[in-house]
Scaffold this active site. Structure first.
Site, PDB file in Angstrom:
ATOM      1  N   GLY A  88      52.714  15.535  42.293  1.00 16.22           N
ATOM      2  CA  GLY A  88      53.026  15.854  43.370  1.00 16.22           C
ATOM      3  C   GLY A  88      53.528  17.215  43.491  1.00 16.22           C
ATOM      4  O   GLY A  88      53.336  18.168  42.810  1.00 16.22           O
ATOM      5  N   ASP A 126      72.122  20.556  44.028  1.00 18.40           N
ATOM      6  CA  ASP A 126      71.027  19.908  44.471  1.00 18.40           C
ATOM      7  C   ASP A 126      71.088  18.412  44.354  1.00 18.40           C
ATOM      8  O   ASP A 126      69.959  17.755  44.019  1.00 18.40           O
ATOM      9  CB  ASP A 126      69.730  20.463  44.730  1.00 18.40           C
ATOM     10  CG  ASP A 126      68.739  20.030  45.841  1.00 18.40           C
ATOM     11  OD1 ASP A 126      69.429  19.591  46.868  1.00 18.40           O
ATOM     12  OD2 ASP A 126      67.450  20.213  45.902  1.00 18.40           O
ATOM     13  N   VAL A 133      53.716  19.902  40.414  1.00 16.41           N
ATOM     14  CA  VAL A 133      54.205  19.204  39.267  1.00 16.41           C
ATOM     15  C   VAL A 133      53.021  18.432  38.696  1.00 16.41           C
ATOM     16  O   VAL A 133      52.573  17.515  39.471  1.00 16.41           O
ATOM     17  CB  VAL A 133      55.332  18.302  39.378  1.00 16.41           C
ATOM     18  CG1 VAL A 133      55.927  17.847  38.081  1.00 16.41           C
ATOM     19  CG2 VAL A 133      56.466  19.218  40.073  1.00 16.41           C
TER      20      VAL A 133
END
Length: 305
Positions: free
Chosen positions: A38, A156, A45
């Site tokens: 993705g 995050d 990646v």
């Protein structure tokens, strides 16, 4: 970032995968790319095979606009911090290196390949039972505690950055890896502005719906920002909706800064519910009685004057 793993057999190389990304075995050194998993904020990646150790890895090839000296230095510093973490609930960063390609050196990160699904995917598939939510949340909390003990703030924490293996083991992803230049309109994206996530003076990093208020203001953050994000994550898993929502980025940030999430509805699968309802009812009755007593006292005072 997309999931760095999914349930699939041990990687087997294919020539097409090499041609698709323009990487040969020689240029990728010890890594042989198998397939694209993705696209993340920092680049693409890939599932790859470590030819030396014969193990699957997740390989992230960084975007061309992340090749300036400052960005590379920050990436290397944060990757070193993440690679120093040794915890069963944290995906391991193996190394940061460069590929010598025609248009210049290209940075990449090699990290642990985690086969499973993200918390976001699990929550979308079916409602999660309370016991499982608490188990998953406790594993995330343990991972964050390890990072905080070493002075590292994730910044995050969100469902898509938490992988869950088929055996129920949590793996927290992307420590210290913040996206640069993401469009502000993308509510699900990790994004940064200004001097960087660790720098004071207007820097902003994270995903809007999970930012702590100080993070949303662009102030310097510490471990408490991760705790806030974990709370937002748990709320979403329990409620089936984000803790802070809106139709655009401005509304989401306004919700983070000025509103409390709507109260959670009682859950039938909460084993504490029968034990909690009676004391809660007694407290409510007590408050109502006190309120009525105050009203009677006010009326009596009014009549005597």
């Amino acid at each position: 970032m997309p999931p760095v793993g999914a349930a699939r057999p041990r990687p087997r190389a294919s020539p097409a995968a090499h041609n698709a990304v323009g990487v040969t075995e020689e240029r990728a050194a010890r890594y042989r790319i198998v397939e694209r998993l993705g696209q993340g904020g920092m680049g693409d990646v890939y599932l790859a095979e470590d030819l030396r150790l014969r193990r699957p890895v997740a390989l992230k090839l960084l975007r061309p606009d992340l090749r300036d000296d400052q960005a590379c230095a920050q990436l290397l510093q944060e990757a070193r911090a993440a690679s120093a973490l040794n915890h069963p609930n944290i995906a391991v960063v193996y190394e940061v290196d460069e590929l010598d390609r025609g248009q210049g050196p290209e940075r990449f990160i090699a990290m642990e390949y985690v086969a499973g699904r993200t918390l976001a995917q699990l929550a979308q598939a079916a409602p999660l039972q309370l016991e499982r939510v608490l188990d998953l949340a406790s594993q995330v909390a343990e991972a964050l505690a390890e990072a905080h003990a070493r002075g590292l703030v994730h910044r995050d924490v969100k469902p898509s950055n938490v992988m869950v293996t088929s055996g129920g083991r949590v793996k927290v992803l992307d420590f210290g890896l913040a996206t640069r230049g993401t469009a502000f309109d993308d509510l699900a994206a990790t994004w940064t502005r200004g001097a960087g996530a660790r720098s004071p003076g207007g820097a902003l990093a994270g995903t809007l719906a999970y930012m702590a208020p100080e993070q949303a203001r662009g102030q310097e953050v510490d471990a408490r920002a991760d705790v806030f994000a974990l709370g937002a994550l748990v709320y979403e898993l329990l409620a089936g909706r984000p803790a802070f929502a809106g139709q655009n980025a401005v509304q989401v940030l306004e919700a983070v800064l000025t509103r409390d999430p709507a109260p959670l509805e009682p859950r039938a699968d909460d084993p504490r519910r029968p034990a909690l309802e009676e004391p809660a009812g007694r407290r409510a009755d007590h408050h109502r009685q006190r309120h009525r007593a105050r009203q009677v006292d006010r009326q009596a005072d009014g009549k005597t004057r």
